[in-house]
Design a protein around this motif. Structure first.
Motif, mmCIF file in Angstrom:
data_model
loop_
_atom_site.group_PDB
_atom_site.id
_atom_site.type_symbol
_atom_site.label_atom_id
_atom_site.label_comp_id
_atom_site.label_asym_id
_atom_site.label_seq_id
_atom_site.Cartn_x
_atom_site.Cartn_y
_atom_site.Cartn_z
ATOM 1 N N PHE A 1 -6.195 -0.216 17.225
ATOM 2 C CA PHE A 1 -4.929 -0.293 18.073
ATOM 3 C C PHE A 1 -5.312 -0.439 19.665
ATOM 4 O O PHE A 1 -4.384 -0.888 20.271
ATOM 5 C CB PHE A 1 -4.379 1.240 18.045
ATOM 6 C CG PHE A 1 -3.808 1.588 16.647
ATOM 7 C CD1 PHE A 1 -2.453 0.912 16.309
ATOM 8 C CD2 PHE A 1 -4.235 2.432 15.924
ATOM 9 C CE1 PHE A 1 -1.943 1.252 15.227
ATOM 10 C CE2 PHE A 1 -3.593 2.924 14.542
ATOM 11 C CZ PHE A 1 -2.446 2.242 14.219
ATOM 12 N N PHE B 1 0.858 -1.024 0.130
ATOM 13 C CA PHE B 1 -0.037 -0.047 -0.120
ATOM 14 C C PHE B 1 0.683 1.308 -0.004
ATOM 15 O O PHE B 1 1.913 1.153 0.380
ATOM 16 C CB PHE B 1 -1.147 -0.015 1.434
ATOM 17 C CG PHE B 1 -0.461 0.157 2.611
ATOM 18 C CD1 PHE B 1 0.350 -0.756 3.337
ATOM 19 C CD2 PHE B 1 -0.496 1.486 3.201
ATOM 20 C CE1 PHE B 1 0.817 -0.451 4.447
ATOM 21 C CE2 PHE B 1 0.210 1.855 4.377
ATOM 22 C CZ PHE B 1 0.715 0.831 4.987
ATOM 23 N N PHE C 1 -8.878 1.167 2.426
ATOM 24 C CA PHE C 1 -9.119 1.065 3.865
ATOM 25 C C PHE C 1 -9.943 2.053 4.240
ATOM 26 O O PHE C 1 -9.742 2.886 4.891
ATOM 27 C CB PHE C 1 -7.542 1.264 4.303
ATOM 28 C CG PHE C 1 -6.352 0.545 3.919
ATOM 29 C CD1 PHE C 1 -6.516 -0.724 3.845
ATOM 30 C CD2 PHE C 1 -5.011 0.914 3.996
ATOM 31 C CE1 PHE C 1 -5.490 -1.535 3.220
ATOM 32 C CE2 PHE C 1 -4.117 0.529 3.511
ATOM 33 C CZ PHE C 1 -4.270 -0.823 3.099
ATOM 34 N N HIS D 1 -12.231 0.847 12.595
ATOM 35 C CA HIS D 1 -11.160 -0.286 13.079
ATOM 36 C C HIS D 1 -11.887 -1.040 14.081
ATOM 37 O O HIS D 1 -12.204 -0.423 14.964
ATOM 38 C CB HIS D 1 -10.198 0.682 13.812
ATOM 39 C CG HIS D 1 -9.635 1.683 12.814
ATOM 40 N ND1 HIS D 1 -10.185 3.221 12.687
ATOM 41 C CD2 HIS D 1 -8.479 1.919 12.175
ATOM 42 C CE1 HIS D 1 -9.233 3.626 11.862
ATOM 43 N NE2 HIS D 1 -8.376 3.033 11.313
HETATM 44 C C1 NOJ Z 1 -3.083 3.784 10.402
HETATM 45 C C2 NOJ Z 1 -4.503 4.173 10.319
HETATM 46 O O1 NOJ Z 1 -5.108 3.854 11.747
HETATM 47 C C3 NOJ Z 1 -5.426 3.333 9.538
HETATM 48 O O2 NOJ Z 1 -6.654 3.819 9.568
HETATM 49 C C4 NOJ Z 1 -4.750 3.409 8.164
HETATM 50 O O3 NOJ Z 1 -5.519 2.613 7.160
HETATM 51 C C5 NOJ Z 1 -3.360 2.803 8.121
HETATM 52 N N1 NOJ Z 1 -2.594 3.670 9.103
HETATM 53 C C6 NOJ Z 1 -2.629 2.633 6.966
HETATM 54 O O4 NOJ Z 1 -2.556 3.901 6.585
#
Ligand code: NOJ
Length: 756
Positions: A247, A73, A147, A201
Motif C-alpha cells: 500500500f 478470492f 496470498f 507486499h
Molecule cells: C489486504 C492485505 O494487505 C493483503 O495481505 C491480503 O492478501 C489482501 N487484503 C486480501 O485479503
C-alpha cells in the motif's frame, strides 16, 4: 550500443520470449477481444469472508458471465467454487477458468502459530512442511492461489503486521521465504495439492512511518537493497508465481504504480516471470495518495507493470477509455493478460477447470490427525523461553496448579491474527491442553483479569468478533478469585498478553506493555510468594521490562494456532524442550524503536555494555542502547556451552568459501536443541557496514553431555553487500565472525582476511 549489438539483443529477447511462450496461451490470446483481455485482469471477492477494505464486489455472478472476471478470492468449498467456475466455463464465450485465491498465511483449517512465531523455530523443514499442509488443505477446498508468503522485514513492533512475517532480518527472512514458496508450490504447480504462492507486499511495507499501517515509507536504495529487498528477491529466485504490491509509496510513488519497482527491479533485475497483483483497492488508493483520478491511477498501474487489479475495478472500468485515448497500449493489456493465462496454464486449469473441486477431498485432507500433529509440534517449536527463575519449568506433574489469566481458556484468541480460513471452535485452549496432555495434574482455573479494561481498545479489537470480552464482574472480584486459587496451589501458571487482533492488519499499537489490567494480576500473583510462570501470548515483541525484573518464569508462545493448548502444555511439562529463538529484538521501551541487531555503528558509539553513560556519545540518558532481549535469544531446559571455535582458513581469496566451526556441548540434564548462530562483521568497507549481521545458522539436537562440532559455511555471497553503485560485491579486508547463541553473544570471535 551499435546497431548490430542492438539487433542481436532484440533477437535474443524475442527468442527468449518465443522459447517461453506457451502455444495454447498464445492461441487463446489471438482469439480474445480487448474487453475479454481486460476482464482477465479483474480480481473480485463475492464477500462472505473477512473484508479488509471499504469495497466489496457487487454483481459478481453477472460480471463472471460477462467475461469480466479473471479470479475470485474469499470463497471456499468445492461446491461453491464449482458454481462460480461453471459460470466462467459455460457461460462466457471463451470459457476461461478462474483463479480462486485466499489468504492462507499460517495454515488453512489446521492453523499453525502466527508466522512470527513459526519463524522463531528457525526450523526451515518445519516451516516448509506447514506450507505444504496449508496447500494440501486449501486445494482440497478448491483454492488454487495463496496470498502468502508475507516477507516484509519489520523492525517496528508497533506495526501490527510484524505478526505476519519472519521478523527483522533479511538473511533469516530469505530462508523462510524460500521454504514457504517451496512448501506451497512444490516441484509441480500442476499437481493437485500445490498452489500458486504470492510474495507480498512488494515492497518495504514493514517500514511504515511510526508503525502506522498503510503509512508512508521513505528509504535509501542502499538500505532497500541491503536490508529490505532480499526476502522478496529470494522468493522470486525460488520461483514464486505471483507478487502482490504494498500500500505504501516507494521513493514517492506508491508501489502499485511504481515502474521502477514492478518492471525495472522485479522483472529486469530479478527476472520475475510471474504476474503482479495489487493489494485490496491499492490502485484506487493512489487517488488518495495524490496521483490523480481512477482513470489516471489505473493507467499508471498498468504502465508500471501491474497485471491484476484486486477489488478496485479501475482496470475494468477505465482501461478501455485509456486505450482509446492512447494512455495505455493494447500490447500492455495483452502482456498482463498473457501472464495471468500462463499462470492458469501452469495450474492445469485449462486441462481441467474443476481439478481442485473433488468433493471427497475436504473430509479426507483437511484437519487430519497427521496435520494436527504437525500443528502441535509447531506450537511447541515456536515457543521461546525468555526466563526460568529457580528452574520452575518444566513443571512437575505432582504440583497443584492455579491456572489463571484471560487467555488461559479463550478459544477466540488461540489461532492468531489473519487466520480467516481457520475455525475458532477447533482451537485447543491452554486449559483444554491441561486436560488432554496432563489429565493427572490437579488444577484450579480462574480468569483473574480482563485482557484489558479499556473499552475503546476492546471495541477496536473486536471487529472480526469478540476477542476481548470484558467480564461483567468487578475486576477486583476477578483478581481475588485468582489469588484464592494461587494460595491453594504449588505453582501459578498465568496465561496473559495480547488478544489476537491486537496485532495484524490495521492492528498497530503505541503501548507495547502487557495491558495494565493484567499487570496488576501478575504483580499480585508474584506477591503471594508462589512460583509464577507467565505463558505470554502476543503478535509482536512486547515491552516486558517490568516482568523481566520480577521473580518469575516466562514462556513466550505467540498465538500458537489450532493445537495451542496441546503444544504449549507439552512445553510446560517438558514433553518438548523449548528451542525457539526470537527473530525480532524486544525493546526496553517504545522510545527505543527501531532497535535491531544489524544496526550500523555510530561515529560516536555507545559505551560498552555495563559501562557508564558518556556525554557526547550515541546513547540515551535513561536506558542502554541494547534491546531488552536480543535477536536470536531463547533459553532451554538444558544449557549449552560453546568452545574451541575454528576457521577453515584465516586467509581466503575472492570467490572462496570459508568454514566456521565450534564445539557445542549440552551441559545440562535434558536432551535439547540449540540454534547455533553465526554473525559477521565486515570491519572496513566502502559503505558503512552494520555492526554485525546474521549470516548463518543451524539447529542441532544434543543428548545430555553430548558434544558436537557444528560447522557453518560462509559462501562467497555471504561476504558481499550492495555498494554505492548498487553492485553486489565483496571488498577485501578483515571480517570478524561471531558464533554463539544470540546476536549479543560475543564470546567466540574469530577473524579472517579476504584477499584481493
Ligand atoms: C489486504 C492485505 O494487505 C493483503 O495481505 C491480503 O492478501 C489482501 N487484503 C486480501 O485479503
Amino acid at each position: 550500443m551499435n546497431y548490430a549489438t542492438l539487433f542481436l539483443f532484440v533477437l535474443a529477447a524475442s527468442l527468449l520470449r518465443a522459447q517461453q511462450s506457451i502455444p495454447e496461451v498464445e492461441e487463446l490470446l489471438s482469439r480474445m477481444t480487448i474487453e475479454e483481455k481486460i476482464g482477465q485482469l479483474n480480481l473480485l471477492t463475492p464477500g462472505g469472508g473477512a473484508v479488509t477494505g471499504a469495497v466489496v464486489s457487487s454483481d459478481v455472478e453477472a460480471k463472471i458471465k460477462a467475461g469480466q472476471v479473471g479470479g475470485l478470492f474469499g470463497l471456499a468449498g468445492p461446491d461453491r467454487i464449482r458454481t462460480a467456475q461453471e459460470y466462467a466455463i459455460n457461460e462466457t464465450r471463451l470459457g476461461i477458468p478462474l483463479f480462486i485465491g485466499s489468504d492462507v498465511i499460517h495454515g488453512y483449517k489446521t492453523t499453525f502459530p502466527i508466522p512470527l512465531g513459526l519463524s522463531s523455530s528457525w526450523d526451515m523443514a518445519l516451516i516448509e512442511r506447514t506450507a505444504q499442509i496449508a496447500a494440501t488443505e486449501a486445494t482440497a477446498d478448491g483454492i488454487n492461489w495463496n496470498f502468502s508468503p508475507m516477507v516484509d522485514i519489520a523492525r517496528d513492533p508497533r506495526w501490527g503486521r510484524i505478526a505476519e512475517g519472519a521478523g527483522e532480518d533479511p538473511y533469516l527472512g530469505s530462508a523462510v521465504a524460500r521454504a514457504m514458496v517451496r512448501g506451497y508450490q512444490g516441484d509441480d504447480l500442476g499437481a493437485d495439492s500445490t498452489m500458486l504462492a504470492t510474495v507480498k507486499h512488494l515492497a518495504l511495507y514493514g517500514a511504515a512511518e511510526g508503525g502506522r499501517d498503510y503509512a508512508t515509507v521513505d528509504m535509501s536504495r542502499l538500505k532497500m537493497y541491503n536490508q529490505y529487498l532480499p526476502p522478496y528477491h529470494a522468493a522470486v529466485e525460488a520461483g514464486v508465481a505471483s507478487a502482490m504490491t504494498s500500500f505504501n509509496d516507494v521513493e514517492g510513488v506508491p508501489a502499485s504504480g511504481n515502474k521502477w519497482l514492478l518492471t525495472d527491479l522485479l522483472r529486469g533485475q530479478w527476472g520475475f516471470q510471474g504476474f503482479v497483483v495489487s493489494d485490496y483497492t491499492s490502485i484506487n488508493e493512489m487517488t488518495n495518495h495524490g496521483l490523480g483520478d481512477l482513470q489516471a491511477v489505473s493507467a499508471l498501474a498498468l504502465t508500471a507493470g501491474m497485471d491484476m487489479d484486486m477489488v478496485g475495478e479501475g482496470f475494468l472500468t477505465t482501461l478501455p477509455e485509456s486505450l482509446e485515448e492512447g494512455k495505455v497500449t493494447e500490447e500492455q493489456i495483452t502482456t498482463a493478460c498473457r501472464r495471468i493465462l500462463e499462470a492458469k496454464h501452469k495450474l492445469g486449469l485449462f486441462d481441467d477447470p474443476y481439478r481442485y473441486l473433488d468433493t471427497l477431498r475436504p473430509a479426507r485432507d483437511i484437519l487430519t490427525d497427521a496435520h494436527r500433529a504437525v500443528a502441535r509440534r509447531a506450537a511447541a517449536s515456536a515457543a521461546v523461553l525468555l526466563k526460568n527463575d529457580s528452574g520452575t519449568l518444566p513443571l512437575s506433574r505432582d504440583a497443584r496448579i492455579a491456572l489463571v489469566g484471560p487467555l488461559a481458556d479463550s478459544q477466540n484468541n488461540m489461532l492468531g491474527t489473519w487466520a480467516p480460513t481457520g475455525e475458532l471452535s477447533e482451537a485447543i485452549t491452554i486449559q483444554a491442553g491441561f486436560d488432554e496432555v496432563v489429565p493427572e495434574v490437579t488444577y484450579t482455573y480462574a480468569v483473574g483479569a480482563n485482557i484489558t479494561d479499556d473499552t475503546t481498545l476492546a471495541n477496536n479489537t473486536n471487529v472480526f468478533g469478540p476477542r476481548v470480552v470484558i467480564d461483567e464482574r468487578n475486576p477486583d472480584t476477578l483478581l481475588e478469585e485468582a489469588l484464592a486459587a494461587a494460595r491453594q496451589a504449588d505453582v501459578v501458571v498465568a496465561v496473559v498478553g495480547e488478544a489476537s487482533e491486537f496485532s495484524g492488519e490495521a492492528g498497530s499499537r503505541t503501548e507495547l506493555t502487557i495491558p495494565e489490567s493484567q499487570k496488576k494480576l501478575i504483580r499480585a500473583l508474584v506477591a503471594t510468594g508462589k512460583p509464577v510462570v507467565l505463558v505470554l501470548m502476543s503478535g509482536r515483541p512486547l515491552v516486558i521490562t517490568e516482568e523481566m525484573d520480577l521473580p518469575l518464569s516466562i514462556l513466550q508462545v505467540w498465538h500458537p494456532g489450532v493445537e495451542a493448548g496441546n503444544g504449549v502444555v507439552d512445553v510446560l511439562y517438558g514433553n518438548y524442550n523449548p528451542a525457539g529463538h526470537l527473530t525480532a529484538s524486544w525493546p526496553r521501551s517504545v522510545g527505543q524503536i527501531p532497535v535491531y541487531h544489524s544496526m550500523k555503528r555510530s561515529g560516536r558509539p555507545a559505551p560498552n555494555k555495563g559501562a557508564p553513560f558518556q556525554k557526547f556519545q550515541s546513547n540515551y540518558l535513561d536506558v542502554p542502547n541494547t534491546p531488552l532481549l536480543p535477536f536470536g535469544y531463547g533459553l532451554s531446559y538444558t544449557t549449552f556451552t560453546y568452545t574451541n571455535p575454528q576457521l577453515g582458513s584465516e586467509q581466503i581469496r575472492m570467490g572462496d568459501s570459508v568454514q566456521v566451526s565450534i564445539e557445542v556441548t549440552n551441559t545440562g540434564q535434558l536432551a535439547g536443541e540449540e540454534v547455533v548462530q553465526l554473525y559477521l562483521r565486515d570491519v572496513v568497507r566502502s559503505v558503512t557496514p552494520p555492526d554485525k549481521t546474521l549470516k548463518g545458522f543451524t539447529k542441532v539436537m544434543l543428548a545430555p553431555g553430548e558434544s558436537r562440532r557444528v560447522t557453518i559455511t560462509l559462501a562467497p555471497d555471504d561476504l558481499k553487500f550492495y555498494n554505492a553503485a548498487l553492485d553486489f560485491a565483496a571488498e577485501p579486508g578483515t571480517f570478524e565472525v561471531f558464533i554463539g547463541e544470540n546476536a549479543e553473544d560475543e564470546q567466540n570471535m574469530l577473524s579472517f582476511e579476504l584477499l584481493p
